[in-house]
Design an enzyme around this catalytic site. Structure first.
Site, PDB file in Angstrom:
ATOM      1  CE  LYS A  10      -3.852   1.883   2.639  1.00 38.37           C
ATOM      2  NZ  LYS A  10      -4.760   2.001   3.813  1.00 38.37           N
ATOM      3  CB  SER A  55      -7.805   3.964   2.748  1.00 40.86           C
ATOM      4  OG  SER A  55      -7.149   3.234   3.748  1.00 40.86           O
ATOM      5  CB  SER A  99      -8.117   0.824   5.779  1.00 37.13           C
ATOM      6  OG  SER A  99      -8.987   1.934   5.763  1.00 37.13           O
TER       7      SER A  99
HETATM    8  N1  GLN Z   1     -12.850   4.205   6.171  1.00 36.29           N
HETATM    9  C1  GLN Z   1     -12.438   4.393   7.524  1.00 36.29           C
HETATM   10  C2  GLN Z   1     -12.134   5.839   7.352  1.00 36.29           C
HETATM   11  O1  GLN Z   1     -12.348   6.605   6.298  1.00 36.29           O
HETATM   12  C3  GLN Z   1     -11.081   3.919   7.837  1.00 36.29           C
HETATM   13  C4  GLN Z   1     -10.028   4.344   7.185  1.00 36.29           C
HETATM   14  C5  GLN Z   1      -8.813   3.394   7.491  1.00 36.29           C
HETATM   15  O2  GLN Z   1      -8.821   2.431   8.102  1.00 36.29           O
HETATM   16  N2  GLN Z   1      -7.551   3.821   7.159  1.00 36.29           N
HETATM   17  O3  GLN Z   1     -11.352   6.815   8.181  1.00 36.29           O
END
Ligand code: GLN
Length: 503
Positions: free
Chosen positions: A80, A155, A179
């Site tokens: 990532k 994400s 994420s």
């Molecule tokens: N969807 C969550 C957010 O927008 C999780 C993000 C993440 O785990 N990096 O914060």
């Protein structure tokens, strides 16, 4: 698709070890697959073909000399774009870091290299890991290999889509509020958020430091465990890293068994707001666990209903502080304000942040700055931290009644690109089942539970365990995976529709 890009990491490692295939062949097959399908999927922001092949040649040389760097020596991996990679661009999906090449490796990355895993490239993500669909990337969305009109979750949508599309057998992601798990659910892959502090955060560009956790993305539970053992364990460079041996996760998969295990179904994570097909697959999985000898009980975690509200105050607060480092002086983009002769540092900073950050990042910086301001700190940030404690206590109480907790990973299957982009609250709701574990620092796994009847898309099942009991996730995950594969007559990922290949 070549046979090599359909295989799991454990099988690839075995084939490389036995000499049936070389790491160069395996790595090249994945680079070819990326070339063939990634114009459509857009899982990668950067492909590091030469770096990968060089590492593959080194793995092959080791094998010829009768040596091995690890159980995954020679098996390629995607990373990532939130991990720093020496010599390989790192953007965090943001225009503000366009062209930045870090001078050092994140600990996760140096461990991958040391274990002999060729790095295929950097995967797309919501900007600075803020989002649940990868649509907030500054470089355009990733598409879900199951249906290119749909989101791959976020994400870490790039990592999950790469694994689902056969572009990489393994990937690493980060999970701050879901994420790794939620993209796993909507792409039919396996994703694990380890115990907070179980995998080093050194060199992981910070979103919310008290929540961020790196973890594996894979096609199978065993593959995730093998990768977990490569990247996990104490790191003196991260002050929040746990100085205790990693739980034996690979062994847990090999001894997967549910008999006598107490499984708690979390009452608050299900029901209203969850898609019927997702709930149906969850119920099927619970029945399978009972058949396999698990003792299933319902548990209530009353404060989980405040999880999203607390998370969406704590995360922006920490993010607003962490993202202050993007000041146009130290890394990446620098924009000079128009029509100003000798701009001050502050004017350059303003112009750069205005141009370099996307709307979701700006929204969270503003929200977090507000929640931390002296007049509102107690009312917002302070309150959210208290709720966080209550959620952690809910977990403690629940784990007295059950060894693991289960729920759907995400309330729905993959939605259409664009569907929730202009509605931040609808986007945040995707994280309803994943944020409690993040707030409490406990580990979680998402594994595919089957295809939802109404749309034929993958649904995810989440298993949660107490801190430092990551091995339980693998024990349950491994057993369930075997039963679910019997029920679905094979791995779900074999059903990903044929992707159009570049000619
Ligand atoms: N969807 C969550 C957010 O927008 C999780 C993000 C993440 O785990 N990096 O914060």
């Amino acid at each position: 698709m070549s046979e090599l890009t359909r295989m799991g990491a454990a099988d690839l490692a075995q084939a490389i070890r036995s000499g049936a295939v070389s790491s160069v062949e395996v790595t090249q097959a994945h680079l070819n697959r990326i070339y063939d399908v990634d114009t459509g999927v857009h899982a990668f922001l950067h492909v590091s073909g030469e770096v990968a092949l060089e590492a593959a040649r080194a793995a092959d040389a080791r094998r010829s000399a009768g040596e091995s760097a690890s159980s995954l020596d020679g098996v390629p991996v995607a990373v990532k774009d939130v991990f720093t990679t020496a010599g390989i661009p790192t953007t965090c999906g943001s225009r503000i870091l366009e062209g930045w090449v870090p001078p050092y490796d994140a600990t996760v990355v140096s461990r991958l290299r040391k274990a002999g895993l060729p790095i295929l490239g950097k995967t797309n993500m919501d900007e600075f890991a803020m989002g649940s669909s990868t649509e907030h990337s500054g470089y355009g969305p990733t598409r879900n290999p199951w249906d290119l009109e749909r989101i791959p979750g976020g994400s870490g949508g790039g990592s999950a889509a790469a694994v689902a599309a056969g572009e990489a057998p393994l990937a690493v992601g980060t999970d701050t509020g879901g994420s790794i798990r939620q993209p796993g659910a909507v792409t039919g892959t396996v994703g694990v958020k380890p115990t907070y502090g179980g995998v080093s955060r050194y060199g992981l560009v910070a979103l919310a430091s008290s929540l961020d956790q790196a973890g594996p993305v894979a096609r199978t539970v065993l593959d995730a465990a093998l990768l977990h053992e490569v990247i996990g364990g104490h790191d003196p460079l991260d002050s929040t890293s746990i100085d205790r041996p990693l739980p034996p996760v690979v062994e847990a998969v090999r001894n997967a068994d549910l008999s006598g295990l107490r499984v708690g179904v979390v009452k608050e994570l299900g029901g209203e707001g969850y898609q019927s097909g997702v709930l149906a697959r969850f119920d099927d999985a619970v029945k399978l666990m009972i058949e396999a000898g698990a003792e299933v009980v319902e548990v209530s975690c009353p404060h989980f209903v405040y999880g999203l509200a607390a998370y969406y105050l704590i995360l922006p607060s920490e993010a607003s502080s962490n993202l202050a480092r993007f000041d146009a002086m130290r890394y990446g983009l620098r924009v000079l304000p128009e029509g100003v002769d000798a701009p001050s540092a502050e004017q350059v900073m303003n112009a750069t942040r205005e141009a370099g950050f996307g709307p979701e990042v700006k929204r969270r910086i503003i929200l977090g700055t507000y929640a931390l301001s002296s007049g509102y700190y107690d009312a917002y940030y302070g309150q959210a931290q208290k709720v966080r404690t209550l959620i952690a206590r809910d977990f403690t109480a629940a784990f007295e009644k059950a060894d693991v907790l289960v729920s759907p990973t995400a309330p729905t299957t993959a939605f259409k690109i664009g569907e929730k982009l202009d509605d931040p609250l609808a986007m945040y709701l995707n994280d309803i089942a994943t944020v409690p574990a993040s707030l409490a620092g406990v580990p979680g796994i998402s594994l595919p539970s089957g295809l939802a009847d109404e749309d034929g898309l993958p649904a995810g099942l989440q298993v949660l365990a107490p801190a430092m009991a990551d091995d339980r996730l693998y024990r349950v995950g491994g057993a369930l995976e075997t039963m679910l594969q019997e029920r679905w007559a094979g791995p779900l990922l074999d059903r990903v529709p044929k992707l159009e290949v570049r000619t």
